[in-house]
Design a protein around this motif. Structure first.
Motif, PDB file in Angstrom:
ATOM      1  N   ARG A 116      23.747  21.033  36.186  1.00  0.00           N
ATOM      2  CA  ARG A 116      23.372  19.716  36.268  1.00  0.00           C
ATOM      3  C   ARG A 116      23.340  19.874  37.669  1.00  0.00           C
ATOM      4  NH1 ARG A 116      19.715  16.343  34.637  1.00  0.00           N
ATOM      5  NH2 ARG A 116      19.478  16.583  37.131  1.00  0.00           N
ATOM      6  N   THR A 117      24.278  20.140  38.722  1.00  0.00           N
ATOM      7  CA  THR A 117      24.222  19.844  40.450  1.00  0.00           C
ATOM      8  C   THR A 117      22.974  20.565  40.447  1.00  0.00           C
ATOM      9  OG1 THR A 117      26.464  19.067  40.748  1.00  0.00           O
ATOM     10  CG2 THR A 117      25.101  20.025  42.290  1.00  0.00           C
ATOM     11  N   ILE A 118      22.475  22.326  40.150  1.00  0.00           N
ATOM     12  CA  ILE A 118      21.979  23.087  40.211  1.00  0.00           C
ATOM     13  C   ILE A 118      20.566  22.201  40.030  1.00  0.00           C
ATOM     14  CG2 ILE A 118      20.754  25.401  40.255  1.00  0.00           C
ATOM     15  CD1 ILE A 118      23.609  26.284  39.256  1.00  0.00           C
ATOM     16  N   ALA A 119      20.073  21.726  38.733  1.00  0.00           N
ATOM     17  CA  ALA A 119      18.898  21.349  39.225  1.00  0.00           C
ATOM     18  C   ALA A 119      18.926  19.790  39.981  1.00  0.00           C
ATOM     19  CB  ALA A 119      18.825  20.202  37.034  1.00  0.00           C
ATOM     20  N   ASP A 120      19.640  19.130  40.108  1.00  0.00           N
ATOM     21  CA  ASP A 120      19.573  17.461  41.381  1.00  0.00           C
ATOM     22  C   ASP A 120      18.729  18.690  42.424  1.00  0.00           C
ATOM     23  OD1 ASP A 120      20.657  16.398  39.416  1.00  0.00           O
ATOM     24  OD2 ASP A 120      22.411  15.762  39.833  1.00  0.00           O
ATOM     25  N   LEU A 121      19.529  19.828  42.668  1.00  0.00           N
ATOM     26  CA  LEU A 121      19.120  20.148  44.289  1.00  0.00           C
ATOM     27  C   LEU A 121      17.764  20.671  44.271  1.00  0.00           C
ATOM     28  CD1 LEU A 121      22.249  22.425  45.164  1.00  0.00           C
ATOM     29  CD2 LEU A 121      21.025  21.086  46.563  1.00  0.00           C
ATOM     30  N   ASP A 122      17.259  21.276  42.857  1.00  0.00           N
ATOM     31  CA  ASP A 122      16.046  21.558  42.539  1.00  0.00           C
ATOM     32  C   ASP A 122      15.449  20.153  42.475  1.00  0.00           C
ATOM     33  OD1 ASP A 122      16.251  24.074  43.038  1.00  0.00           O
ATOM     34  OD2 ASP A 122      16.202  24.545  41.326  1.00  0.00           O
ATOM     35  N   GLN A 123      15.967  18.894  42.527  1.00  0.00           N
ATOM     36  CA  GLN A 123      15.389  17.823  41.854  1.00  0.00           C
ATOM     37  C   GLN A 123      14.724  17.451  40.492  1.00  0.00           C
ATOM     38  OE1 GLN A 123      14.616  15.190  44.975  1.00  0.00           O
ATOM     39  NE2 GLN A 123      16.351  16.538  45.488  1.00  0.00           N
ATOM     40  N   SER A 124      14.974  18.439  40.080  1.00  0.00           N
ATOM     41  CA  SER A 124      15.091  18.345  38.274  1.00  0.00           C
ATOM     42  C   SER A 124      15.223  17.424  37.927  1.00  0.00           C
ATOM     43  CB  SER A 124      14.793  19.930  38.129  1.00  0.00           C
ATOM     44  OG  SER A 124      15.115  20.073  36.314  1.00  0.00           O
ATOM     45  N   LYS A 125      14.826  17.068  36.784  1.00  0.00           N
ATOM     46  CA  LYS A 125      15.383  15.813  35.742  1.00  0.00           C
ATOM     47  C   LYS A 125      15.800  16.564  34.865  1.00  0.00           C
ATOM     48  CE  LYS A 125      12.958  11.897  37.288  1.00  0.00           C
ATOM     49  NZ  LYS A 125      11.741  10.487  36.583  1.00  0.00           N
ATOM     50  N   LYS A 126      15.464  17.394  34.205  1.00  0.00           N
ATOM     51  CA  LYS A 126      16.008  18.482  33.176  1.00  0.00           C
ATOM     52  C   LYS A 126      16.735  19.668  33.666  1.00  0.00           C
ATOM     53  CE  LYS A 126      12.136  16.531  30.374  1.00  0.00           C
ATOM     54  NZ  LYS A 126      11.405  17.561  28.895  1.00  0.00           N
ATOM     55  N   ILE A 127      17.621  20.138  32.799  1.00  0.00           N
ATOM     56  CA  ILE A 127      18.600  21.410  33.324  1.00  0.00           C
ATOM     57  C   ILE A 127      17.799  22.672  32.282  1.00  0.00           C
ATOM     58  CG2 ILE A 127      20.644  22.434  33.287  1.00  0.00           C
ATOM     59  CD1 ILE A 127      22.498  19.745  32.753  1.00  0.00           C
TER      60      ILE A 127
END
Length: 513
Positions: A481-492
């Motif tokens: 979830r954190t990696i997705a947040d760093l990518d500004q992605s709503k989905k994992i």
């Protein structure tokens, strides 16, 4: 004559106001002190007598009864010298102090009447304002710290004479005033270290960025000289800046422990605590005969770095398990129970084996068969499960060390971390006690960490192949979830899960065999 002065005592990181009642009567010559004072409080009679004599005053030759209420709460330390002395002077009519009930008074007296600094003035000042006192009279060295609290007049004094002149109206003293917000914003970006100093180690820097973005615990495994400690010491430079509330919380704890510099009014940078591996259980989690915060509480809202993790006593490491889950530590004694906050980010480092060269690219490991696993077994499985990211740190080759090119600055990494934390703040805005992905519960994971079919397949295969526990499953989802947040992605995505799985080095079947 009966006079009341007001002091304060600490319980945990909060203050409780103490009413000091002083009665002077002519029915004999005795000195009584009641209300559960400890030896340091009882010995105040000698200090007060010498200090008064130095300034041409005296303890009257009459019956003096001092009651410290509430009487069932233990009073500790020498910080009650000043309010007791002022109470005796007012009750014996040696001074006139009509506004005595408007002040909290604290300070330790020297024999010459000078006033020594005390611990815990910030929570005392907060409680004084809450209870409607007009001012706080305290040692000059502590005035800067107490002045963080607004709407309360802070009077820093050097000696007993200044206190008497202030209370009797013989002198006018200007209260100490600081611009808390300006001082806070001015110092929170000043660091001695920077990630640009680190040569190579790009994969490790990436993992540290993920850990900082989600508040995840991380363990670094590598040979001596691979750069584990250097990397750990720089993680503070990429963590999000303190909010004013977080800074106040951390400052209260350090104020109670007496570890604040006299020039520090409010902590502006997240604490980085690095205790030695010989530390005791009590020093780590807090406690003692008179409970004090331990290292895990002193690192609240910051970083706790445990260098050479297997060298710590196993009992010391095991007592960390509950605080890491609950984000607080409760210390129970026969007569009191105190809870200290301990919301810290754990960074640990260790050699991969006793000699330090297991899996080294160029040096041979000299350890006996099985000793690598035996060395790792010094750390319990439940503790390792609570560490989200396991990462191997490989020594940097000469070519990288010799490069003149400067690495990415902490400032740039920090901006990405702050952006990721902003997403988490929005995500958890309805949950006041959750601030980062690392704090998500299993129920929150089902809501915020939904996987597509490909991501679920990758995670299932990793769980089966590595024989991961249910807690490790949750850790992988949180990191994903954190990696997705760093990518500004709503989905994992499957890519995010695949990267999160790579950060579980110690779960591999091949490790230590």
């Amino acid at each position: 004559m009966l006079v009341k002065t007001y002091g304060s005592t600490l319980q945990g990181i909060d203050a409780i106001t103490i009413t000091i009642e002083v009665e002077v009567s002519s029915s004999g010559i005795r000195f009584h002190m009641v209300g559960l004072p400890d030896n340091a409080v009882k010995e105040s009679q000698q200090r007060i007598e010498a200090a008064l004599r130095y300034h041409g005053l005296k303890i009257p030759g009459k019956k003096i009864v001092i009651n410290m209420a509430p009487a069932d709460l233990r009073k500790e330390g020498a910080s009650y010298d000043l309010p007791i002395a002022i109470g005796i002077l007012a009750a014996s009519e040696q001074i006139l102090a009509p506004s005595l009930d408007k002040y909290i008074i604290m300070g330790e007296l020297s024999l010459d009447g000078s006033i020594k600094p005390i611990k815990g003035v910030l929570p005392i000042a907060i409680q004084a304002r809450k209870e409607g006192f007009d001012g706080f009279i305290l040692p000059l060295e502590n005035a800067h710290e107490a002045a963080v609290v607004d709407k309360l007049n802070i009077y820093g004094v050097k000696n007993l004479k200044e206190v008497i002149d202030l209370l009797s109206g013989k002198s006018v003293m200007e209260p100490t005033v600081i611009d808390t917000r300006a001082e806070f914003e001015q110092k929170q970006h000043l660091f001695d270290n920077d990630f640009s100093d680190v040569k190579g180690q790009e994969s490790v820097k990436r993992a540290m960025e993920i850990a900082a973005a989600g508040g995840h615990n991380i363990i670094l495994i590598g040979a001596p000289g691979a750069g584990k400690t250097m990397l750990a010491k720089r993680i503070s430079t990429i963590l999000p800046p303190f909010t004013l509330h977080e800074a106040l919380e951390a400052t209260k704890i350090h104020s109670v422990a007496g570890s604040l510099d006299k020039e520090t009014s409010l902590m502006t940078q997240r604490p980085f605590r690095s205790p030695h591996h010989t530390i005791s259980d009590v020093a780590l989690v807090g406690g003692g005969a008179y409970p004090q915060p331990g290292e895990i509480s002193l690192s609240h809202n910051g970083v706790l770095f445990l260098d050479e993790l297997p060298e710590f006593k196993r009992t010391v490491l095991e007592v960390m398990r509950q605080p890491m889950e609950d984000r607080n530590i409760t210390i129970s004694r026969a007569k009191m129970t105190i809870t200290y906050p301990s919301n810290f980010m754990l960074i640990a480092s260790m050699n991969p084996c006793p000699c330090g060269y297991y899996n080294h690219p160029t040096k041979m490991c000299n350890c006996n068969p099985g000793s690598v696993q035996k060395y790792l077994n010094k750390i319990s499985g439940p503790l390792l499960d609570r560490i989200d990211i396991h990462l191997e740190v490989v020594p940097v080759p000469f070519e990288k060390l010799a490069e003149m090119k400067e690495g990415e600055k902490s400032k740039d990494i920090r901006e990405r971390v702050i952006a990721a934390r902003a997403i988490q703040t929005e995500r958890f805005k309805e949950l006041p006690h959750v601030h980062s992905n690392a704090q998500m519960t299993s129920r929150m994971l089902r809501e915020f960490c939904l996987l597509d079919a490909q991501g679920g397949k990758i995670l299932k295969e990793a769980m089966n192949r590595l024989s991961l526990s249910a807690r490790a499953y949750d850790r992988i989802l949180r990191v994903g979830r954190t990696i997705a947040d760093l990518d500004q992605s709503k989905k994992i995505s499957a890519t995010h899960i695949a990267e999160a799985v790579t950060y579980r080095s110690l779960d591999r079947d091949s490790w230590g065999r």
